[in-house]
Design a protein around this motif. Structure first.
Motif, PDB file in Angstrom:
ATOM      1  N   GLU A 269       0.801  -1.221   0.000  1.00  0.00           N
ATOM      2  CA  GLU A 269       0.000   0.000   0.000  1.00  0.00           C
ATOM      3  C   GLU A 269       0.834   1.272   0.000  1.00  0.00           C
ATOM      4  O   GLU A 269       0.353   2.329  -0.377  1.00  0.00           O
ATOM      5  CB  GLU A 269      -0.880   0.035   1.274  1.00  0.00           C
ATOM      6  N   TRP A 270       2.104   1.171   0.466  1.00  0.00           N
ATOM      7  CA  TRP A 270       2.815   2.403   0.791  1.00  0.00           C
ATOM      8  C   TRP A 270       4.097   2.650  -0.003  1.00  0.00           C
ATOM      9  O   TRP A 270       4.793   3.627   0.249  1.00  0.00           O
ATOM     10  CB  TRP A 270       3.150   2.425   2.301  1.00  0.00           C
ATOM     11  N   SER A 271       4.425   1.767  -0.957  1.00  0.00           N
ATOM     12  CA  SER A 271       5.701   1.945  -1.666  1.00  0.00           C
ATOM     13  C   SER A 271       5.762   3.280  -2.408  1.00  0.00           C
ATOM     14  O   SER A 271       6.836   3.816  -2.639  1.00  0.00           O
ATOM     15  CB  SER A 271       5.953   0.785  -2.629  1.00  0.00           C
ATOM     16  N   HIS A 272       4.584   3.839  -2.778  1.00  0.00           N
ATOM     17  CA  HIS A 272       4.594   5.102  -3.534  1.00  0.00           C
ATOM     18  C   HIS A 272       5.332   6.223  -2.793  1.00  0.00           C
ATOM     19  O   HIS A 272       5.896   7.102  -3.415  1.00  0.00           O
ATOM     20  CB  HIS A 272       3.157   5.544  -3.849  1.00  0.00           C
ATOM     21  N   LEU A 273       5.335   6.167  -1.430  1.00  0.00           N
ATOM     22  CA  LEU A 273       5.992   7.249  -0.687  1.00  0.00           C
ATOM     23  C   LEU A 273       7.495   7.307  -0.982  1.00  0.00           C
ATOM     24  O   LEU A 273       8.092   8.376  -0.972  1.00  0.00           O
ATOM     25  CB  LEU A 273       5.768   7.083   0.829  1.00  0.00           C
ATOM     26  N   SER A 274       8.098   6.153  -1.252  1.00  0.00           N
ATOM     27  CA  SER A 274       9.538   6.143  -1.546  1.00  0.00           C
ATOM     28  C   SER A 274       9.842   6.862  -2.852  1.00  0.00           C
ATOM     29  O   SER A 274      10.976   7.249  -3.102  1.00  0.00           O
ATOM     30  CB  SER A 274      10.054   4.714  -1.672  1.00  0.00           C
ATOM     31  N   PHE A 275       8.818   7.017  -3.692  1.00  0.00           N
ATOM     32  CA  PHE A 275       9.025   7.703  -4.969  1.00  0.00           C
ATOM     33  C   PHE A 275       8.700   9.195  -4.860  1.00  0.00           C
ATOM     34  O   PHE A 275       8.883   9.931  -5.820  1.00  0.00           O
ATOM     35  CB  PHE A 275       8.156   7.041  -6.056  1.00  0.00           C
ATOM     36  N   ALA A 276       8.213   9.609  -3.688  1.00  0.00           N
ATOM     37  CA  ALA A 276       7.882  11.024  -3.491  1.00  0.00           C
ATOM     38  C   ALA A 276       9.137  11.785  -3.085  1.00  0.00           C
ATOM     39  O   ALA A 276       9.201  12.390  -2.013  1.00  0.00           O
ATOM     40  CB  ALA A 276       6.801  11.163  -2.423  1.00  0.00           C
ATOM     41  N   SER A 277      10.141  11.708  -3.912  1.00  0.00           N
ATOM     42  CA  SER A 277      11.409  12.373  -3.595  1.00  0.00           C
ATOM     43  C   SER A 277      12.165  12.633  -4.877  1.00  0.00           C
ATOM     44  O   SER A 277      12.152  11.799  -5.792  1.00  0.00           O
ATOM     45  CB  SER A 277      12.247  11.457  -2.684  1.00  0.00           C
ATOM     46  N   SER A 278      12.824  13.783  -4.931  1.00  0.00           N
ATOM     47  CA  SER A 278      13.649  14.081  -6.111  1.00  0.00           C
ATOM     48  C   SER A 278      15.064  13.525  -5.919  1.00  0.00           C
ATOM     49  O   SER A 278      15.906  13.675  -6.790  1.00  0.00           O
ATOM     50  CB  SER A 278      13.717  15.594  -6.315  1.00  0.00           C
ATOM     51  N   LEU A 279      15.309  12.912  -4.754  1.00  0.00           N
ATOM     52  CA  LEU A 279      16.641  12.381  -4.387  1.00  0.00           C
ATOM     53  C   LEU A 279      17.703  13.483  -4.386  1.00  0.00           C
ATOM     54  O   LEU A 279      18.861  13.226  -4.714  1.00  0.00           O
ATOM     55  CB  LEU A 279      17.049  11.231  -5.308  1.00  0.00           C
ATOM     56  N   CYS A 280      17.295  14.696  -4.005  1.00  0.00           N
ATOM     57  CA  CYS A 280      18.264  15.810  -3.993  1.00  0.00           C
ATOM     58  C   CYS A 280      19.220  15.688  -2.811  1.00  0.00           C
ATOM     59  O   CYS A 280      20.219  16.385  -2.754  1.00  0.00           O
ATOM     60  CB  CYS A 280      17.532  17.141  -3.927  1.00  0.00           C
ATOM     61  N   ALA A 281      18.883  14.845  -1.840  1.00  0.00           N
ATOM     62  CA  ALA A 281      19.736  14.577  -0.669  1.00  0.00           C
ATOM     63  C   ALA A 281      19.791  15.718   0.340  1.00  0.00           C
ATOM     64  O   ALA A 281      20.625  15.709   1.243  1.00  0.00           O
ATOM     65  CB  ALA A 281      21.145  14.170  -1.088  1.00  0.00           C
ATOM     66  N   SER A 282      18.881  16.690   0.243  1.00  0.00           N
ATOM     67  CA  SER A 282      18.834  17.752   1.269  1.00  0.00           C
ATOM     68  C   SER A 282      18.575  17.132   2.640  1.00  0.00           C
ATOM     69  O   SER A 282      19.120  17.581   3.650  1.00  0.00           O
ATOM     70  CB  SER A 282      17.696  18.731   0.991  1.00  0.00           C
ATOM     71  N   CYS A 283      17.732  16.092   2.667  1.00  0.00           N
ATOM     72  CA  CYS A 283      17.407  15.431   3.934  1.00  0.00           C
ATOM     73  C   CYS A 283      18.671  14.877   4.589  1.00  0.00           C
ATOM     74  O   CYS A 283      18.925  15.098   5.781  1.00  0.00           O
ATOM     75  CB  CYS A 283      16.390  14.322   3.713  1.00  0.00           C
ATOM     76  N   THR A 284      19.489  14.197   3.789  1.00  0.00           N
ATOM     77  CA  THR A 284      20.714  13.598   4.332  1.00  0.00           C
ATOM     78  C   THR A 284      21.651  14.692   4.839  1.00  0.00           C
ATOM     79  O   THR A 284      22.266  14.544   5.899  1.00  0.00           O
ATOM     80  CB  THR A 284      21.407  12.764   3.228  1.00  0.00           C
ATOM     81  N   SER A 285      21.722  15.796   4.108  1.00  0.00           N
ATOM     82  CA  SER A 285      22.697  16.823   4.502  1.00  0.00           C
ATOM     83  C   SER A 285      22.310  17.534   5.799  1.00  0.00           C
ATOM     84  O   SER A 285      23.171  18.065   6.479  1.00  0.00           O
ATOM     85  CB  SER A 285      22.905  17.829   3.370  1.00  0.00           C
ATOM     86  N   VAL A 286      21.008  17.540   6.156  1.00  0.00           N
ATOM     87  CA  VAL A 286      20.644  18.231   7.403  1.00  0.00           C
ATOM     88  C   VAL A 286      20.488  17.281   8.596  1.00  0.00           C
ATOM     89  O   VAL A 286      20.376  17.742   9.734  1.00  0.00           O
ATOM     90  CB  VAL A 286      19.330  19.039   7.262  1.00  0.00           C
ATOM     91  N   CYS A 287      20.484  15.990   8.353  1.00  0.00           N
ATOM     92  CA  CYS A 287      20.187  15.051   9.444  1.00  0.00           C
ATOM     93  C   CYS A 287      21.251  15.123  10.552  1.00  0.00           C
ATOM     94  O   CYS A 287      22.434  14.923  10.289  1.00  0.00           O
ATOM     95  CB  CYS A 287      20.095  13.625   8.896  1.00  0.00           C
ATOM     96  N   PRO A 288      20.863  15.413  11.803  1.00  0.00           N
ATOM     97  CA  PRO A 288      21.859  15.595  12.861  1.00  0.00           C
ATOM     98  C   PRO A 288      22.558  14.307  13.290  1.00  0.00           C
ATOM     99  O   PRO A 288      23.548  14.364  14.011  1.00  0.00           O
ATOM    100  CB  PRO A 288      21.042  16.175  14.018  1.00  0.00           C
ATOM    101  N   VAL A 289      22.017  13.158  12.862  1.00  0.00           N
ATOM    102  CA  VAL A 289      22.705  11.906  13.193  1.00  0.00           C
ATOM    103  C   VAL A 289      23.226  11.218  11.928  1.00  0.00           C
ATOM    104  O   VAL A 289      23.525  10.028  11.928  1.00  0.00           O
ATOM    105  CB  VAL A 289      21.812  10.951  14.033  1.00  0.00           C
TER     106      VAL A 289
END
Ligand code: SF4
Length: 458
Positions: free
Chosen positions: A353-373
């Motif tokens: 039911e939920w695999s579509h969420l993994s495609f809701a990303s441009s893979l720009c990696a902004s998330c990775t660059s701000v993650c504090p851990v």
């Protein structure tokens, strides 16, 4: 309607709603300024702080079973009952057993994503137990019959005037859009709730293994009142929330406050080591900690997904994500939104039911660059996509498109033909498209990259 269709419909609606986008942009811009300032004011080297936190979390994940047992042993020795819930149903059952034993009719609850995950409020409603949210943002969304919009700021999407109207209709408060007055109205409403509730329910930001303690950080003092006023305290905690020692808080508290809200440190930080002890004048008479697994062990057993269990739920990846900023939190239809939600929801709730969420990303990696851990979030989105593909949970047109793309890209001759064909199609169709569609399609460069490259070589 399937979750995928629902997601696509809502995305279109919200991305076209300029009012909504402006509200979110304003909230996140303020957050961005504060976080940037705090990162440089508070940390000599932010990158080193992230690496240090990631190292501690890696140690935790490598030793998770023994650290959890140590936590249980230490906190139990001071009278807290620890219960292990394998899934949502077990966590719910434990709570209903506790509520029945204490004949509870009213519960006050502070902000906790784990309770959202196990649908705690619905559970109480179905069992005739009144539940009142004590965090201001959570109270606002509860009164509006909505779900939290963001894992840190649940009412981010509401303006002050909207909140004023809500308090007027739901709490009978006088009309106002003054932030301080609105806070006082909520405060007045909640005071009675704290003292008349039978059980106080909280989450925890961390649990400290060596000391057997829960740590709660918050800005309103509501968590502390929720935990200490009613006679019984129940804490729902995800099993990944462990840190080894109290001294690790000296890194994690400022890290969480900076990434979560751009603060140096949150207003209230409580270390809870058990129920009221002999000679103490306040605190709950009984305390329970329900350790919730609910799919985490499965993530733990997948080596490449294990780092996602380091997440401290700061919400920074949501704020950095261009998709979240455009479609907003409710579109995801899950307790965890944005990049963190798009990684864990398909894993917790199933690819079906939920695999579509993994495609809701441009893979720009902004998330990775701000993650504090320092979690490799965008790579885990790719892992999810791969898993969905392996399990044949991606749709037919997507698979066909990818196969054709691979077939074309793997041969120079085919690529040349398609590029030329593409240019003709572009010239043929552009004039017949509506103006609004034409605006969204970028101009075609006069020369292809191949032509430019050939000219460059000569
Ligand atoms: S994945 Fe990282 S940035 Fe996102 S909520 Fe968790 S800790 Fe914060």
């Amino acid at each position: 309607m399937s979750e995928n269709s629902r997601f696509l419909n809502q995305s279109q609606l919200f991305s076209r709603d300029e009012n909504h986008r402006l509200k979110i942009l304003k909230a996140i811009s303020t957050y961005d300024d504060q976080v940037d300032r705090m990162k440089s004011d508070q940390f000599i080297d932010w990158q080193q702080a992230r690496l240090a936190a990631a190292k501690i979390k890696k140690y935790v994940l490598n030793n998770l079973p023994s650290l959890l047992e140590e936590f249980e042993e230490k906190i139990s020795s001071r009278g807290t009952k620890v219960l292990w819930a394998r899934n949502k149903e077990e966590a719910q059952k434990y709570f209903i057993d506790i509520a029945t034993q204490h004949q509870a009719k009213k519960v006050v609850k502070s902000k906790s994503m784990t309770t959202e995950e196990i649908e705690f409020n619905e559970l109480c409603q179905n069992n005739g137990i009144e539940v009142v949210e004590s965090d201001l943002g959570e109270l606002i969304v509860q009164l509006a019959n909505e779900k939290p919009y963001h894992i840190v700021t649940p009412a981010m999407h509401k303006s002050k005037s909207e909140i004023g109207k809500l308090f007027q209709t739901r709490l009978g408060a006088p009309s106002t859009d003054d932030a301080e007055l609105l806070t006082m109205i909520a405060r007045e409403h909640l005071r009675q709730i704290y003292i008349s509730s039978d059980i106080g329910v909280t989450g925890a930001n961390f649990i400290v293994a060596h000391d057997g303690a829960l740590v709660m950080t918050e800005n309103e003092g509501n968590g502390r009142l929720t935990m200490s006023c009613p006679p019984v305290h129940v804490a729902f905690v995800g099993i990944e929330k462990v840190i080894p020692r109290l001294m690790d808080l000296s890194l994690f508290l400022p890290l969480l406050a900076t990434s979560g809200t751009g603060q140096q440190i949150t207003g209230y930080n409580s270390i809870i080591r058990g129920p009221r002890q002999r000679g103490e004048i306040d605190g709950p008479e009984e305390m329970y900690v329900i350790l919730v697994d609910n799919g985490r062990s499965e993530l733990y057993n997948k080596d490449h997904f294990r780092p996602i269990l380091s997440c401290i739920r700061c919400g920074a990846c949501l704020n950095a994500c261009p998709v979240y900023r455009t479609i907003g939190g409710h579109t995801y239809h899950t307790p965890y939104q944005g990049p963190i939600g798009s990684v864990i929801t398909p894993q917790f709730r199933g690819m079906e039911e939920w695999s579509h969420l993994s495609f809701a990303s441009s893979l720009c990696a902004s998330c990775t660059s701000v993650c504090p851990v320092n979690i490799n979030i965008h790579e885990l989105l790719l892992e999810n996509r791969w898993e969905a593909h392996q399990k044949k949970k991606t749709d037919f047109t997507w698979n066909l498109g990818l196969k054709m793309w691979a077939w074309i890209m793997s041969d120079r001759f085919r690529l040349n033909i398609v590029s030329k064909l593409g240019r003709h199609i572009y010239r043929l169709f552009m004039p017949i498209l509506s103006q609004s569609k034409r605006k969204r399609i970028p101009d075609l460069p006069s020369k292809s990259f191949k032509d430019m490259w050939n000219n460059y070589e000569q």
